[in-house]
Design a protein around this motif. Structure first.
Motif, PDB file in Angstrom:
ATOM      1  N   GLY A  61      45.050  37.577  40.774  1.00  0.00           N
ATOM      2  CA  GLY A  61      43.915  38.282  41.371  1.00  0.00           C
ATOM      3  C   GLY A  61      42.717  38.240  40.434  1.00  0.00           C
ATOM      4  O   GLY A  61      42.778  37.765  39.294  1.00  0.00           O
ATOM      5  N   ASN A  62      41.615  38.676  41.010  1.00  0.00           N
ATOM      6  CA  ASN A  62      40.355  38.610  40.256  1.00  0.00           C
ATOM      7  C   ASN A  62      40.497  39.236  38.878  1.00  0.00           C
ATOM      8  O   ASN A  62      39.878  38.804  37.924  1.00  0.00           O
ATOM      9  N   GLU A 111      48.068  35.582  49.065  1.00  0.00           N
ATOM     10  CA  GLU A 111      47.265  36.753  49.465  1.00  0.00           C
ATOM     11  C   GLU A 111      46.863  36.558  50.922  1.00  0.00           C
ATOM     12  O   GLU A 111      46.187  35.592  51.250  1.00  0.00           O
ATOM     13  N   ALA A 154      47.932  41.091  50.404  1.00  0.00           N
ATOM     14  CA  ALA A 154      47.060  41.611  49.326  1.00  0.00           C
ATOM     15  C   ALA A 154      45.866  42.343  49.927  1.00  0.00           C
ATOM     16  O   ALA A 154      45.369  41.944  50.964  1.00  0.00           O
ATOM     17  N   PRO A 155      45.407  43.436  49.243  1.00  0.00           N
ATOM     18  CA  PRO A 155      46.001  44.050  48.060  1.00  0.00           C
ATOM     19  C   PRO A 155      47.179  44.954  48.414  1.00  0.00           C
ATOM     20  O   PRO A 155      47.268  45.477  49.532  1.00  0.00           O
ATOM     21  N   TRP A 200      36.949  44.945  38.709  1.00  0.00           N
ATOM     22  CA  TRP A 200      36.702  45.729  39.929  1.00  0.00           C
ATOM     23  C   TRP A 200      35.850  46.951  39.613  1.00  0.00           C
ATOM     24  O   TRP A 200      36.126  48.051  40.085  1.00  0.00           O
ATOM     25  N   HIS A 219      45.377  31.225  49.546  1.00  0.00           N
ATOM     26  CA  HIS A 219      44.965  32.582  49.921  1.00  0.00           C
ATOM     27  C   HIS A 219      44.314  32.535  51.293  1.00  0.00           C
ATOM     28  O   HIS A 219      43.340  31.841  51.492  1.00  0.00           O
ATOM     29  N   GLU A 273      47.456  43.855  41.182  1.00  0.00           N
ATOM     30  CA  GLU A 273      46.412  43.723  40.168  1.00  0.00           C
ATOM     31  C   GLU A 273      45.743  45.083  40.048  1.00  0.00           C
ATOM     32  O   GLU A 273      45.916  45.945  40.914  1.00  0.00           O
ATOM     33  N   TRP A 298      38.456  47.845  47.777  1.00  0.00           N
ATOM     34  CA  TRP A 298      38.868  46.869  48.774  1.00  0.00           C
ATOM     35  C   TRP A 298      39.632  47.602  49.868  1.00  0.00           C
ATOM     36  O   TRP A 298      40.412  48.494  49.568  1.00  0.00           O
ATOM     37  N   ASN A 349      43.454  32.086  38.803  1.00  0.00           N
ATOM     38  CA  ASN A 349      43.428  32.736  40.111  1.00  0.00           C
ATOM     39  C   ASN A 349      42.264  32.184  40.916  1.00  0.00           C
ATOM     40  O   ASN A 349      41.135  32.134  40.423  1.00  0.00           O
ATOM     41  N   GLU A 350      42.579  31.779  42.157  1.00  0.00           N
ATOM     42  CA  GLU A 350      41.506  31.306  43.056  1.00  0.00           C
ATOM     43  C   GLU A 350      40.507  30.440  42.306  1.00  0.00           C
ATOM     44  O   GLU A 350      39.305  30.680  42.309  1.00  0.00           O
ATOM     45  N   ILE A 389      43.174  47.007  40.851  1.00  0.00           N
ATOM     46  CA  ILE A 389      42.058  47.112  41.791  1.00  0.00           C
ATOM     47  C   ILE A 389      42.173  48.501  42.403  1.00  0.00           C
ATOM     48  O   ILE A 389      43.260  49.075  42.434  1.00  0.00           O
TER      49      ILE A 389
HETATM   50  O1  LIG Z   1      36.716  38.539  46.827  1.00  0.00           O
HETATM   51  S1  LIG Z   1      37.983  37.844  46.936  1.00  0.00           S
HETATM   52  O2  LIG Z   1      38.030  36.599  46.216  1.00  0.00           O
HETATM   53  O3  LIG Z   1      38.413  37.681  48.355  1.00  0.00           O
HETATM   54  O4  LIG Z   1      38.999  38.775  46.271  1.00  0.00           O
HETATM   55  C1  LIG Z   1      40.349  38.758  46.644  1.00  0.00           C
HETATM   56  C2  LIG Z   1      40.990  37.485  46.189  1.00  0.00           C
HETATM   57  C3  LIG Z   1      41.362  37.762  44.757  1.00  0.00           C
HETATM   58  O5  LIG Z   1      42.387  36.927  44.244  1.00  0.00           O
HETATM   59  C4  LIG Z   1      41.838  39.215  44.794  1.00  0.00           C
HETATM   60  O6  LIG Z   1      41.663  39.765  43.515  1.00  0.00           O
HETATM   61  C5  LIG Z   1      40.918  39.876  45.804  1.00  0.00           C
HETATM   62  C6  LIG Z   1      41.528  40.965  46.644  1.00  0.00           C
HETATM   63  O7  LIG Z   1      42.736  40.639  47.177  1.00  0.00           O
END
Ligand SMILES: O=S(=O)(O)O[C@H]1C[C@H](O)[C@@H](O)[C@@H]1CO
Length: 666
Positions: free
Chosen positions: A255-256, A452, A503-504, A286, A427, A23, A514, A375-376, A25
């Protein structure tokens, strides 16, 4: 510890078990490809730049999402000579997607060259005799007062001391409207540092107009050679490092960064395809602007070039800022997802999106089996909204594309979803010591994509805190050994875990949002972490060769799992192993993770008639807290050797180590 191995496999190891997620980031999407790209205009009412915006700089989009006349819009842009530069909303923009320009104002009676330069993504790497592809667009709103000869436009690559490495000059076309310049620049030497610049200058533009003369510039870019020569492609060193890990799949675009902070700023596939001049970019998730110069088609080319299958996500109605669309209002977004999928696999004769793909040079559909819904989709959720959104998306998309497999991204523990998901993308943040037990999930027909995971901290009660609280800046040997144990859990549970990715994947070492990241990079180098060495996994079931550069999980997936004495699976366990087999060559791959501070002895009992007397060992070990960093990029690397093996053999796993033993047994 005695490990008895069964000769009868319990389950296959899916070819999709090891892959990569990507992603935008930590500035990966742009700086992995382009030194900098088109300057893009701010659209009316664009958000003010956050302080981080100044970090985005480079030619990319910066100004697009920053209000003009702000210092943030000019970060990494430097005036040359007695000029002034600014970013304006151009009254006659290059395109509606890119309404801003960088304006160079040439004062009257100037004697020397004037212009501007860009300092790249925390530097620019130039190498002697390498070809760099430069492109820019300019227009001269009001013709220069009659001059004895037209001005000269020079595009050049400059070293830190200002000396010229390569340059190309053309006459400045005094025409109404935009002129595009595309050239190749080849440095005549390699400069001593990364602090180099891309420069644009105008000479011989002497005039007497008191207000000065403007030259407007837009969509400037500079590409190094790209992986497999792809236009608008990937930086070769980074792409090669990722390719060497032999990923079977590639999850994108997040991902976010898929989600947007709001519905309006979500990732929208159509804004990421077609000519760069038509890509408006967006405020990424990000804290910096995404130019979307790397878009859906580039992702799909990346999959083809690395022989990976796409795990593509569609936006599912939920944004990180907490807003979510539900019910009938989802209609347009389901239509958007259907078009996105049709761009990938549709028939150009029946789908406009597929016809767009064909028009961009790929008439054949791409390979696609798996599509993630969001995502999430469990972060900050109003209870139940995810169930509603999943139902709308899964029902409509599986009706439209019955051949695809859709992945839920909410928690498999709830809320309950209908239709029941075939797959959940789980994740797992990991603490330094593996959490092997995490993996013992219910076996109720659901499959898991461990989408992830990473050892992120030495503090199991604060996985995502600050370095002072235990957060890792770089993977450490202990972290990577812990991940190896976790990954062996995937092998042991590969009847329900069909894919996994760390990830990442990537992070720019000069500006990451990150840590830790699997692979770090800066303008000039790639930094392979200890976890990268553990991750390398082959997809093709071919015999592991003891290659000169030892690989760990790579070449060592095996295609079936052989049950063995189960390790102690408490979270305090320090010795984890797994045994897989390449059926084509009757080779066993024995992986052992020892996260203890002392070596541990194992005895393997193999139920085979004949076992080779010598096996190959690939060993990754080192002081628990050591890392590969830009200061010491190759401090820790796998070491290959040969060890005595047999139907019964002993092996001492060094303290804090990950070992892979390969032998032939039949
Ligand atoms: O803050 S998080 O939700 O832990 O972010 C994480 C989960 C998210 O899918 C990804 O973009 C990010 C880094 O790997």
């Amino acid at each position: 510890t005695t490990v008895s191995v069964s000769a009868t496999a319990s389950h296959p190891i899916p070819t999709t078990l090891w892959g990569q997620m990507f992603e935008d980031i930590s500035h990966v999407r742009e700086s992995v490809r382009i030194f900098f790209k088109g300057l893009n205009p701010p659209r009316a009412g664009m958000e003010d730049c956050t302080p981080n915006c100044s970090k985005i700089a480079l030619f990319n989009k910066l100004p697009q999402h920053c209000n003009k006349d702000t210092t943030a819009a000019l970060n990494a842009w430097l005036p040359i000579g007695e000029s002034s530069i600014n970013v304006v909303a151009d009254p006659s923009p290059l395109s509606s997607a890119l309404p801003n320009s960088l304006v160079l104002v040439i004062p009257p009676n100037v004697k020397r060259d004037v212009g501007f330069a860009n300092t790249g993504y925390w530097g620019i790497n130039f190498v002697k005799d390498t070809q760099y592809t430069a492109s820019l667009n300019y227009r001269v709103p009001a013709f220069l007062s009659p001059l004895n000869s037209p001005p000269t436009l020079t595009i050049s690559l400059l070293a830190e001391d200002g000396s010229t490495l390569a340059a190309h000059s053309t006459e400045l076309a005094l025409v109404d409207g935009w002129t595009e310049v595309d050239i190749v620049l080849t440095p005549d030497r390699t400069p001593p540092s990364l602090a180099n610049r891309f420069a644009v200058t105008v000479s011989n533009a002497t005039h007497t107009s008191p207000a000065g003369i403007e030259v407007h510039f837009a969509l400037l870019s500079l590409f190094p050679p790209t992986f497999k020569g792809r236009k608008n492609g990937m930086r070769t060193d980074i792409a090669q490092a990722l390719a060497d890990a032999k990923p079977a799949f590639f999850r994108f675009p997040g991902g976010n960064n898929l989600e947007g902070q709001t519905t309006a700023t979500r990732w929208q596939w159509r804004n990421t395809v077609g000519p760069l001049s038509q890509r408006p970019g967006r405020v990424g998730d990000w804290s910096y602007i995404n130019t979307d110069g790397l878009g859906l088609l580039e992702y799909l080319h990346w999959c083809e070039d690395l022989d990976m299958e796409p795990f593509m996500a569609v936006w599912d109605g939920y944004s990180l800022g907490g807003s979510s669309v539900t019910g009938d209002a989802l209609g347009p977004f389901i239509a958007e997802a259907i078009e996105q999928i049709n761009f990938v696999i549709g028939d150009p004769n029946t789908s406009e999106a597929a016809a767009l793909r064909a028009s961009l040079g790929h008439a054949e559909p791409f390979k696609l089996r798996f599509v993630e819904i969001g995502n999430e989709d469990f972060v900050g959720q109003a209870p139940g909204t995810v169930a509603s959104r999943w139902n709308w998306f899964a029902t409509n998309l599986s009706a439209t594309f019955p051949q695809l497999h859709f992945m839920a991204t909410s928690r498999s523990s709830g809320p309950a979803l209908t239709p029941t998901p075939e797959i959940y993308d789980a994740h797992n943040g990991l603490r330094q010591t593996h959490s092997y037990t995490t993996l013992c999930r219910l076996r109720n027909g659901i499959k898991f994509f461990e989408g992830e995971y990473a050892s992120t901290s030495t503090n199991s009660s604060n996985l995502y805190g600050t370095p002072e609280q235990g957060r890792l800046l770089w993977p450490t040997v202990a972290a990577s050994v812990g991940e190896a144990a976790f990954m062996m859990g995937f092998e042991r549970n590969a009847d329900i875990v069909f894919s996994s990715s760390y990830a990442p994947l990537l992070g720019h070492v000069n500006n990451s949002q990150w840590t830790p990241n699997l692979v770090g990079f800066d303008a000039g180098k790639v930094y392979k972490s200890t976890s990268y060495h553990v991750q390398k996994v082959r997809t093709a079931p071919s015999p592991p060769l003891l290659t000169a550069t030892p690989q760990l999980f790579a070449n060592n997936r095996g295609d079936e799992y052989l049950p063995s004495t189960l390790p102690n699976n408490s979270t305090s366990a320090t010795l984890i192993w797994s045994v897989t087999r390449w059926t084509a060559t009757n080779q066993l791959i024995i992986k052992i993770s020892n996260s203890a501070a002392a070596s541990q002895d194992l005895t393997f009992v193999l139920p085979f008639e004949s076992v080779s007397s010598v096996g190959s060992l690939e060993l990754l070990t080192g002081a628990a807290t050591t890392s590969n960093t830009p200061a010491a990029p190759d401090l820790i690397a796998p070491v290959a050797s040969r060890i005595p093996v047999g139907t019964i053999f002993n092996y001492t796993a060094p303290a804090t180590s990950f070992s892979i033993i390969t032998l032939t047994a039949q």
